[in-house]
Write an enzyme that holds these catalytic residues in place. Structure first.
Site, PDB file in Angstrom:
ATOM      1  N   ASP A  44     -18.247  41.673  38.215  1.00 43.67           N
ATOM      2  CA  ASP A  44     -18.689  40.522  37.238  1.00 43.67           C
ATOM      3  C   ASP A  44     -18.011  40.174  35.806  1.00 43.67           C
ATOM      4  O   ASP A  44     -17.613  38.925  36.150  1.00 43.67           O
ATOM      5  CB  ASP A  44     -19.993  39.984  37.554  1.00 43.67           C
ATOM      6  N   ASP A  48     -15.242  37.648  34.290  1.00 45.43           N
ATOM      7  CA  ASP A  48     -15.609  36.304  33.498  1.00 45.43           C
ATOM      8  C   ASP A  48     -14.357  36.339  32.215  1.00 45.43           C
ATOM      9  O   ASP A  48     -14.404  35.227  32.554  1.00 45.43           O
ATOM     10  CB  ASP A  48     -17.021  37.513  32.848  1.00 45.43           C
ATOM     11  N   SER A  93     -20.222  12.209  66.729  1.00 42.30           N
ATOM     12  CA  SER A  93     -21.547  13.525  66.628  1.00 42.30           C
ATOM     13  C   SER A  93     -21.758  13.973  68.036  1.00 42.30           C
ATOM     14  O   SER A  93     -20.868  13.789  68.751  1.00 42.30           O
ATOM     15  CB  SER A  93     -22.666  12.762  66.353  1.00 42.30           C
ATOM     16  N   LEU A  94     -22.606  14.764  68.680  1.00 42.83           N
ATOM     17  CA  LEU A  94     -23.172  15.608  69.279  1.00 42.83           C
ATOM     18  C   LEU A  94     -23.137  14.768  70.379  1.00 42.83           C
ATOM     19  O   LEU A  94     -24.584  13.864  69.968  1.00 42.83           O
ATOM     20  CB  LEU A  94     -22.374  16.729  69.829  1.00 42.83           C
ATOM     21  N   GLU A 124     -21.239  28.266  69.650  1.00 39.29           N
ATOM     22  CA  GLU A 124     -21.281  28.370  68.511  1.00 39.29           C
ATOM     23  C   GLU A 124     -22.444  28.583  68.231  1.00 39.29           C
ATOM     24  O   GLU A 124     -23.005  26.668  68.805  1.00 39.29           O
ATOM     25  CB  GLU A 124     -20.089  27.543  67.837  1.00 39.29           C
ATOM     26  N   LYS A 126     -25.557  26.197  66.317  1.00 41.03           N
ATOM     27  CA  LYS A 126     -25.125  24.201  66.055  1.00 41.03           C
ATOM     28  C   LYS A 126     -26.285  24.998  64.141  1.00 41.03           C
ATOM     29  O   LYS A 126     -27.553  24.638  64.368  1.00 41.03           O
ATOM     30  CB  LYS A 126     -25.834  23.449  66.782  1.00 41.03           C
ATOM     31  N   ASP A 128     -27.571  23.101  61.254  1.00 39.07           N
ATOM     32  CA  ASP A 128     -28.645  21.855  60.951  1.00 39.07           C
ATOM     33  C   ASP A 128     -28.710  22.138  59.342  1.00 39.07           C
ATOM     34  O   ASP A 128     -29.110  22.504  58.664  1.00 39.07           O
ATOM     35  CB  ASP A 128     -30.010  22.384  60.417  1.00 39.07           C
ATOM     36  N   GLU A 185     -19.784  21.978  57.909  1.00 38.21           N
ATOM     37  CA  GLU A 185     -21.707  21.778  57.729  1.00 38.21           C
ATOM     38  C   GLU A 185     -22.276  22.382  56.396  1.00 38.21           C
ATOM     39  O   GLU A 185     -21.582  23.293  56.550  1.00 38.21           O
ATOM     40  CB  GLU A 185     -22.339  21.465  58.786  1.00 38.21           C
ATOM     41  N   TYR A 237     -16.188  24.351  61.549  1.00 40.69           N
ATOM     42  CA  TYR A 237     -16.009  24.521  63.225  1.00 40.69           C
ATOM     43  C   TYR A 237     -15.059  23.258  63.474  1.00 40.69           C
ATOM     44  O   TYR A 237     -14.992  23.507  64.670  1.00 40.69           O
ATOM     45  CB  TYR A 237     -17.161  24.592  63.240  1.00 40.69           C
ATOM     46  N   LYS A 301     -18.121  24.069  73.639  1.00 37.67           N
ATOM     47  CA  LYS A 301     -17.103  23.582  73.122  1.00 37.67           C
ATOM     48  C   LYS A 301     -16.191  24.069  73.932  1.00 37.67           C
ATOM     49  O   LYS A 301     -16.023  24.654  74.445  1.00 37.67           O
ATOM     50  CB  LYS A 301     -16.022  23.394  71.761  1.00 37.67           C
ATOM     51  N   LYS A 325     -29.712  21.351  72.654  1.00 40.48           N
ATOM     52  CA  LYS A 325     -31.094  21.940  71.027  1.00 40.48           C
ATOM     53  C   LYS A 325     -31.990  22.879  71.617  1.00 40.48           C
ATOM     54  O   LYS A 325     -32.656  23.117  72.554  1.00 40.48           O
ATOM     55  CB  LYS A 325     -31.716  21.044  70.989  1.00 40.48           C
ATOM     56  N   CYS A 419     -49.930   1.039  44.513  1.00 48.70           N
ATOM     57  CA  CYS A 419     -50.707   1.814  44.619  1.00 48.70           C
ATOM     58  C   CYS A 419     -51.565   2.275  45.600  1.00 48.70           C
ATOM     59  O   CYS A 419     -52.395   1.359  45.017  1.00 48.70           O
ATOM     60  CB  CYS A 419     -50.894   3.706  43.155  1.00 48.70           C
ATOM     61  N   CYS A 422     -55.304   3.310  42.758  1.00 44.95           N
ATOM     62  CA  CYS A 422     -54.934   2.759  41.804  1.00 44.95           C
ATOM     63  C   CYS A 422     -54.865   0.778  41.324  1.00 44.95           C
ATOM     64  O   CYS A 422     -54.570   0.166  40.751  1.00 44.95           O
ATOM     65  CB  CYS A 422     -54.971   3.359  40.853  1.00 44.95           C
ATOM     66  N   CYS A 437     -46.927   6.697  42.095  1.00 44.64           N
ATOM     67  CA  CYS A 437     -47.278   5.620  40.894  1.00 44.64           C
ATOM     68  C   CYS A 437     -47.206   5.865  38.980  1.00 44.64           C
ATOM     69  O   CYS A 437     -47.620   7.037  39.245  1.00 44.64           O
ATOM     70  CB  CYS A 437     -48.171   5.710  41.475  1.00 44.64           C
ATOM     71  N   CYS A 442     -54.594   7.330  36.866  1.00 47.47           N
ATOM     72  CA  CYS A 442     -54.013   6.808  38.894  1.00 47.47           C
ATOM     73  C   CYS A 442     -55.540   7.910  39.634  1.00 47.47           C
ATOM     74  O   CYS A 442     -54.960   9.440  39.272  1.00 47.47           O
ATOM     75  CB  CYS A 442     -53.069   6.864  39.396  1.00 47.47           C
TER      76      CYS A 442
HETATM   77  S1  IVH Z   1     -18.666  20.045  66.201  1.00 52.23           S
HETATM   78  C1  IVH Z   1     -17.238  15.704  67.389  1.00 52.23           C
HETATM   79  N1  IVH Z   1     -19.645  22.164  65.990  1.00 52.23           N
HETATM   80  O1  IVH Z   1     -24.068  18.947  64.895  1.00 52.23           O
HETATM   81  C2  IVH Z   1     -18.190  16.546  66.804  1.00 52.23           C
HETATM   82  N2  IVH Z   1     -21.041  20.350  64.821  1.00 52.23           N
HETATM   83  O2  IVH Z   1     -25.655  16.280  66.197  1.00 52.23           O
HETATM   84  C3  IVH Z   1     -17.559  17.357  66.045  1.00 52.23           C
HETATM   85  N3  IVH Z   1     -22.567  20.394  63.649  1.00 52.23           N
HETATM   86  O3  IVH Z   1     -21.982  15.816  64.283  1.00 52.23           O
HETATM   87  C4  IVH Z   1     -18.869  18.412  65.800  1.00 52.23           C
HETATM   88  N4  IVH Z   1     -22.907  22.819  64.567  1.00 52.23           N
HETATM   89  O4  IVH Z   1     -22.403  17.677  61.896  1.00 52.23           O
HETATM   90  C5  IVH Z   1     -19.873  20.820  65.994  1.00 52.23           C
HETATM   91  N5  IVH Z   1     -21.052  24.147  65.177  1.00 52.23           N
HETATM   92  C6  IVH Z   1     -20.874  22.760  65.700  1.00 52.23           C
HETATM   93  C7  IVH Z   1     -21.641  22.290  64.277  1.00 52.23           C
HETATM   94  C8  IVH Z   1     -21.773  20.999  64.938  1.00 52.23           C
HETATM   95  C9  IVH Z   1     -23.727  21.563  63.618  1.00 52.23           C
HETATM   96  C10 IVH Z   1     -23.379  19.204  63.078  1.00 52.23           C
HETATM   97  C11 IVH Z   1     -22.286  18.053  63.137  1.00 52.23           C
HETATM   98  C12 IVH Z   1     -22.298  17.318  64.262  1.00 52.23           C
HETATM   99  C13 IVH Z   1     -23.533  17.359  64.590  1.00 52.23           C
HETATM  100  C14 IVH Z   1     -24.310  16.336  66.535  1.00 52.23           C
END
Ligand code: IVH
Length: 679
Positions: A44, A48, A93-94, A124, A126, A128, A185, A237, A301, A325, A419, A422, A437, A442
């Site tokens: 480090d 630095d 989204s998925l 892969e 997912k 959060d 993400e 991803y 995928k 999920k 509130c 109060c 508040c 309060c």
């Molecule tokens: S692929 C076309 N891969 O989950 C969508 N998404 O609920 C391409 N997410 O919008 C997304 N891990 O924000 C992909 N390994 C992963 C992921 C992932 C988390 C999120 C992403 C997506 C959301 C859908």
């Protein structure tokens, strides 16, 4: 091959520019090795050194400063608002699946859409977190954005640059593609999340409900310097727009992303059949705790990207991918009402009042809804049938709504403008999700405030527990902490279950608290963002309440670890008349409002002064030198800035000495330093 340069000779601009380039490349390489590859090659300290050399050169040659310099990863001036970015390709989204049967449907649909074609899958984790896009043009990061509504998002480039695992420039030897847009993400690792919540609770701020909220809240901050302090990370991803580059499979895409310097999913599986997919999902589920992020399932995928175009997308999601999920233990029940809980700092937290239901071994009738934003985001209405889960195994939370059970009589929740306890106005500060508040009187807020005031870490008032606080407030005997010091025996003895002996104990406890250290008083006041540690820092800088009350936000910001928001909160606190009145009343009651003599010995000779040490001292180890400074009330920092009081230079000093010269900071040698600390 390291680039050490201990002083900055007056360089010609062209030389400076070359050196800056070289230093940037070297620093980014070490950044990658440390944050992405997890294989640091230098200490480090050496990092630095290089960093400060670059910083000093950029200060001396501001014409060469660019926003993608590693020195900019600490954040820059706050923005007034985020600009909008239109995504060249929508951020989709998925589709979610929750069962094997749904997953098999997905597979069968693909088989139908791709008759006679062989294809494989990638599974892969997912993550959060929060979806983001990063656009690289000719290898350089130009824009980072949020998903927004999928078509248009916020330009959060400055915030994303603070995440060390995001490369400023693509790694690799060859010519970079004209455009590489990647998607991924941002998440807050579990340990960082716990640490940040501990700090927030200590500072009287509302903790984040979960790591995803913490990541989302961090990316929304307009001040990237604050984002730089949040422990965020990213996993990439997927891709968006591409120009000058092509990937035939998702596996090769991931390999290429890795080579470009991105963090990709730590584990993924290539599967040739649905059985393999299910096995991979099972393994993922069983090992989910070993990942540093919260995982809400797996993503499946199609591996062969040539099929993507043919498969196309629905309005929201591509047909070549699906999320699986994991069900956590959840229950469905009716949300009878939403009530509000008022916290110590006045934050109003919506609470779900539920039809009692059994969940994971207990009966649940209340659950947190976190904040009004969450209620709206999940479209939770009063009368809805909601799903509840145990978050972090303890606090139940409402996670979603069974919209098919709606009968039209559900009511949308609105945060009241008064509130509920109060009746005073409720406000929302810019950039905060919390509604507060503002009335310190309060009763709900007052009770929590008094509990905090009396707590062990603060004024440590023996005998003043929760039940007694409730009684004192309910009996109108106390309406702020200063009233505690006016209590008489007769008042206290009238309280329920209060015998003469315990009344005396309480009064003794209150009396003893007048002698607490000044920093404890500062912490006990409950100033927003002033936790115990910050209170101690303030005490080091200010000998008493008077100079602190006079401090300007600019002056406060000179203090190490003090951001602009905290500085403003402190300033605002002392410029609110009711707070000033409270302080005077506490002072009149005899509560300590000055630093104890001896807390910073020798009258705090070095109080408020920041030192930077560089090079080796003959008669002091690094620790001893730091201790000597701290013993006199001074502070030690690792980097030189205009706030530095002196740089102490020993043998073979590093680039800090150069920086001191550039900034005109005074330098002292060991003899001078010895004289100072032994005087
Ligand atoms: S692929 C076309 N891969 O989950 C969508 N998404 O609920 C391409 N997410 O919008 C997304 N891990 O924000 C992909 N390994 C992963 C992921 C992932 C988390 C999120 C992403 C997506 C959301 C859908």
């Amino acid at each position: 091959m390291e680039l050490y340069c201990n002083n900055i000779p007056a360089m010609k601009p062209i030389e400076a520019q070359q050196r800056i380039r070289k230093l940037r490349a070297t620093l980014e390489r070490h950044n990658y090795l440390y944050y992405v590859a997890n294989q640091p090659e230098i200490s480090d300290r050496d990092y630095d050194r290089l960093y400060h050399e670059l910083d000093a050169l950029e200060t001396a040659h501001p014409e060469f400063l660019t926003p993608d310099s590693p020195t900019r990863r600490v954040g820059g001036a706050p923005l007034a608002a985020f600009e909008q970015v239109r995504h060249r390709l929508p951020m989709m989204s998925l589709d979610n699946t929750y069962s094997r049967a749904e997953l098999l449907n997905f597979h069968e649909r693909l088989v139908r859409l791709l008759p006679g074609q062989a294809f494989t899958y990638i599974v892969e984790p997912k993550i959060d977190g929060v979806a983001i896009a990063l656009r690289y043009e000719h290898g350089r990061l130009v824009t980072g954005s949020t998903r927004g509504d999928g078509a248009v998002g916020d330009n959060i480039t400055a915030n994303l640059r603070t995440i060390r695992s995001i490369p400023m420039a693509l790694r690799g030897e060859g010519k970079p593609p004209a455009v590489l847009e990647v998607r991924g993400e941002v998440y807050m690792p579990r340990d960082g999340f716990m640490a940040i919540n501990r700090a927030r609770e200590e500072a009287g701020e509302e903790p984040f409900a979960n790591p995803r909220n913490a990541a989302a809240g961090s990316l929304k901050l307009l001040d990237s310097r604050l984002v730089a302090r949040r422990p965020l990370d990213v996993i990439i991803y997927a891709t968006g727009e591409l120009d000058g580059i092509f990937f035939d499979t998702h596996a090769r895409l991931l390999a290429a992303l890795k080579a470009f310097g991105f963090k990709i999913p730590g584990k993924f599986w290539t599967c040739r059949s649905m059985d393999e997919v299910l096995a991979a999902l099972e393994e993922l589920k069983n090992t989910r705790q070993s990942f540093p992020f919260e995982m809400d399932g797996g993503v499946i995928k199609v591996n062969e990207r040539a099929f993507y175009e043919k498969l196309g997308a629905t309005a929201k999601s591509p047909r070549w991918a699906v999320a699986f999920k994991y069900e956590s233990e959840r229950a469905e029940t009716r949300l009878n009402a939403i009530t509000l809980q008022v916290g110590r700092t006045g934050v109003l937290t919506p609470v779900a009042e539920l039809e009692p239901v059994a969940l994971a071994g207990s009966t649940i009738n209340r659950a947190t809804l976190h904040n009004a934003d969450e209620v709206n985001r999940k479209d939770i209405r009063i009368g809805d049938h909601v799903y509840i889960e145990k978050a972090g195994e303890v606090i139940p939370a409402v996670v979603g709504v069974n919209t098919s059970a709606r009968n039209g009589h559900e009511r949308i929740f609105h945060m009241p403008d008064k509130c509920p306890i109060c009746g005073e106005p409720v406000t929302q500060q810019e950039g905060e999700v919390a509604f507060r508040c503002e009335n310190l009187q309060c009763p709900a807020q007052l009770k929590r405030w008094l509990r905090h005031f009396a707590a062990r870490g603060a004024m440590d008032i023996e005998g003043l527990g929760e039940a007694l606080v409730d009684q004192l407030v309910d009996a109108n005997l106390v309406s702020d902490p200063a009233d505690l010091y006016r209590l008489h025996r007769e008042n206290v003895e009238t309280l329920e279950r209060m015998a003469a002996k315990s009344a005396q104990n309480l009064l003794d406890g209150i009396e003893a608290s007048k002698q607490r250290d000044f920093w404890r008083v500062l912490f006990a006041l409950g100033i927003r963002q002033v936790g115990a540690k910050m209170a101690q820092t303030l005490e080091q800088h200010y000998a008493g309440i008077e100079p602190l009350m006079q401090a300007t936000p600019d002056e406060l910001q000179q203090i190490r670890d003090m951001g602009p928001v905290a500085a403003k909160n402190i300033y605002d606190y002392f410029h609110t008349s009711r707070n000033c009145v409270l302080i005077r009343r506490l002072q009149d009651a005899g509560v300590t409002m000055t630093r104890a003599v001896g807390a910073a010995p020798k009258g705090g000779l070095l109080a408020g002064k920041v030192f930077v040490l560089t090079g080796a001292l003959e008669h002091f180890s690094r620790d001893q030198a730091e201790q000597a400074i701290r013993a006199l009330g001074g502070e030690v920092s690792s980097s030189v800035s205009k706030k530095t009081f002196r740089v102490v230079a020993g043998a073979e000093p590093g680039s800090k000495l150069d920086k001191a010269r550039v900034l005109g900071v005074k330098v002292m040698n060991e003899t001078e330093f010895t004289k100072l600390v032994h005087s």
